[in-house]
Structure formats: C-alpha cells, structure tokens
Design a protein around this motif. Structure first.
Motif: not given
Length: 397
Positions: A193, A237, A242, A271
């Motif tokens: 990521g 993330l 992501v 991703l």
C-alpha cells in the motif's frame, strides 16, 4: 469504656479498619510472563500477521544525516541490489547483508550513473526490513538515484514494523513489484500500500492480526485488544490511499487461513497501479512543472494502461511491453519532462546502456534497401528496440 468504634456494626467496623490500616487498597494485577522469542517465532510460522508488544522506542537516529548509523541486521530475510530491471536475464544483483553506512553506500555506487536501483527482498517483515528500506533510500537520496524499485516476496511479519517500513517507503518514492513466482501476504500488504506505483503478478493475501501477548479470555476482550491495533492499521491505510475496507476484511479471515485478493479487488481497494494519494500530489506538482497538457496525456495513458495492459495473470514482462508500446501513442517520453514521463526508468536504463556500448556503425544511404538482407538485419538489431533484452523483462514505475 465503650468507644464509637465499638458501637459500629460488624461490617462497618471491618471497612473502617481496612481504611485505617490501608489494607484494602487496589492490588497490582498479576504479571503475565511475555512469550519467549522462540515461541513468537514458532507461532509466526511462514505467514502469520502478528502484532508484538509495544516497547520503548530506541534512541532516535535519522539515517538521512550523518554516517554513524546504529547497528542493524537482516533477520529472516535476504536482500540484494541491482541497477537493472531485467531480472529474468540479468538476475537480482549483488547480495546486501551489511547495513552499515559504508556497506549500503558501496552496494549502491554502481547504480549512481544509471539513476535506478532495484532492491530485491525475500523474507519476513520485521525491524531488519524496516532498517533495510530506510537505509537504501537514504543513500539513494545522497547519490540522487531517483528511480527505486522494491522487488518483494514476503509471507508477512509484524504489523508495527510493517507500518514503520511503509511510512519510510511512502516518504521516499518507491515502486513495489510482486513479480511472477513471488507473493505478498499478511503484513506485506501494508508494504504494498505504501508504494507510489504497485505492479503485481503474484498472489496477494490477507488475514486477521493476532497479538501474541494477548491475555484475552473471551472474544469481547480479544476484540477490545485488537481494535487499538486495527485503528492504527486503518489510519495507515487511509494516509496511503488504500481503502480502509481492507482492514475490515482482515477481521473476517481467521489467522490460520488466507484470503487471496482478486485483480479487481486490488484495483478497487487501491493496492494495484498508481497510489491514489500519491497521484493527487503528483498531479499538483506536475501541473506546475510540466503543464496541463502533460498531465492530461499522463492521465489518459494511465487509464488505458489499466484497461488494456493490466489483465489477470499477465506477467511483468508482458505488462512492461504493453505499457512501453502504449505510451508512444501519448507522446512519451515527453521532451520537456522526460524524467516525469510514465515508465521513464526504462529510458534511464537504456541511456546508460548506450553510454557503455561501442558506437553503432552507420549504414551508408546508398545501400540498396532490401538488397542485402543480412546487412539490413544486422543494422536493425543494433537499434534502440533490441538493445534492452525483451524491452526489460520486468515491471514499470
């Protein structure tokens, strides 16, 4: 003579006595022994996604400054350095085991002229891996090696170290490859990521985090412990573009199992391909540097690359050939901003290759076209297209 204490009820007397003697204060909870390192390693197996107890951070040291780097070693992993993208024909370069300043500097020196470094890593995500990517990036900065590829094959490791390594990768401009024959599971997904661009031909899989130091005796307690860890994962993330849904998916997959993400899911969750967060930043910078037309053509190339080139089960070699052929349609490499053009790392490698080659003989114009087939073939084979073996059998930035 009776005292006020004597006239109190029995239970009240007991309570008052406890207060006076400070004997009923809160007791310290029992200390649970931490698992031995060997036990953690055994439980980790080949693909666990684990979270270790948070320890006091070591003395802060910025490897981007100075040369007196703290000692660091690779454990459960191997690394090598190459200045080439063509791993199929040229291999993965020289092993890198010495993570000292001079050790990393010596390893990257051959890549300085080319302007590209490919770091091949096979193993677990741990503190050694974090030190590896941080130190290679630091030397690449000093040597002005702008193109950096992390060629990774990992079954996972520790989430805290993955987040640290991912932050270092996200701050220093890496492309992440998961080439055919390699895989990226568990904590490796966090590394994936963080890349500016992700090129994936191998399987990518996720499952639940397990905290080896857990004292939970019920699902509610276990969930409470893990929520703090998942909170950090979601924040990580999100700042890397992501989808936080990836963390939610992890929660539903038992740690002993593995859920492989499909090609569509990898794209949907951010991703695979260009990092959405980095892409927004790049667009603003490229608009100022290279102009609106450059950004428009770059966006059009990326959309068509994702649609036409990124088909399931396509190897990196085929992906690269497709991208190199497609970018010509959009006027890349751009004369004004060649280094910012899509897949510019292949132009850099090709230029370095030509600088090292002997001069190509020039065929006189009066040679009949098609009259001497052998001469025509020889001249054509010396051209730019044939100079890179199979257009460099690997991925792109």
């Amino acid at each position: 003579m009776p005292t006020p204490f004597d006239s109190m009820p029995i239970l009240l007397r007991a309570f008052a006595l406890c207060v006076l003697l400070a004997g009923c204060g809160a007791q310290s909870p029992p200390a649970f022994p931490e698992p031995e390192p060997d036990a953690i390693a055994e439980a980790n197996g080949t693909g666990e996604f684990i979270s270790t107890p948070v320890e006091a951070p070591p003395r802060a040291y910025d490897v981007r400054k100075g040369t007196d780097w703290p000692e660091a070693d690779l454990a459960d992993g191997t690394a090598s350095i190459s200045c080439e993208l063509d791993y199929a024909n040229l291999g993965d370069g020289e092993p890198l085991a010495n993570l000292s300043f001079l050790g990393v500097a010596d390893a990257l020196t051959p890549c300085q002229e080319v302007g590209l470094v490919r770091l091949r890593y096979e193993g677990k995500i741990n503190a050694g891996f974090h030190a590896l990517v941080e130190r290679v990036a630091a030397i690449a900065d000093r040597m002005e090696i702008g193109k950096r590829v992390l060629d990774i094959d990992s079954s996972g490791g520790q989430v805290e170290d993955a987040i640290k390594a991912g932050d270092a990768i996200g701050a220093s401009g890496w492309t992440i490859w998961v080439r055919e024959g390699a895989s990226c599971h568990s904590a490796c997904v966090l590394i994936l990521g963080a890349g500016d661009v992700r090129m994936i031909s191998g399987p990518v899989g996720i499952h639940r985090i397990i905290r080896m130091s857990s004292t939970a005796t019920s699902r509610a307690q276990l969930n409470e412990e893990l929520q703090a860890v998942y909170g950090r994962v979601k924040e990580y993330l999100a700042r890397n573009g992501v989808a936080v849904a990836v963390a939610d998916m992890m929660m539903a997959v038992p740690n002993r199992n593995l859920r492989l993400l499909t090609a569509d899911e990898l794209l949907e969750y951010g991703l695979d391909g260009t990092n959405p967060a980095q892409d927004d930043l790049d667009r603003l910078q490229l608009m100022r540097k290279c102009g609106e037309d450059f950004v428009r053509r770059r966006d059009a190339f990326q959309r068509n690359f994702d649609y036409h080139c990124k088909v399931p089960d396509r190897e990196l070699e085929e992906l690269t050939d497709c991208g190199l052929a497609l970018r010509d349609q959009y006027g890349f490499p751009d004369e004004t901003c060649p280094d910012d053009s899509p897949m510019s790392e292949f132009d850099m490698v090709r230029s370095a290759f030509f600088r090292q080659r002997a001069p190509v003989p020039v065929v006189p114009e009066d040679v009949p076209q098609g009259g001497d087939e052998s001469a025509s073939t020889q001249t054509e084979s010396a051209g730019p297209t044939a100079s890179m073996p199979e257009q460099a059998a690997s991925g792109s930035l």
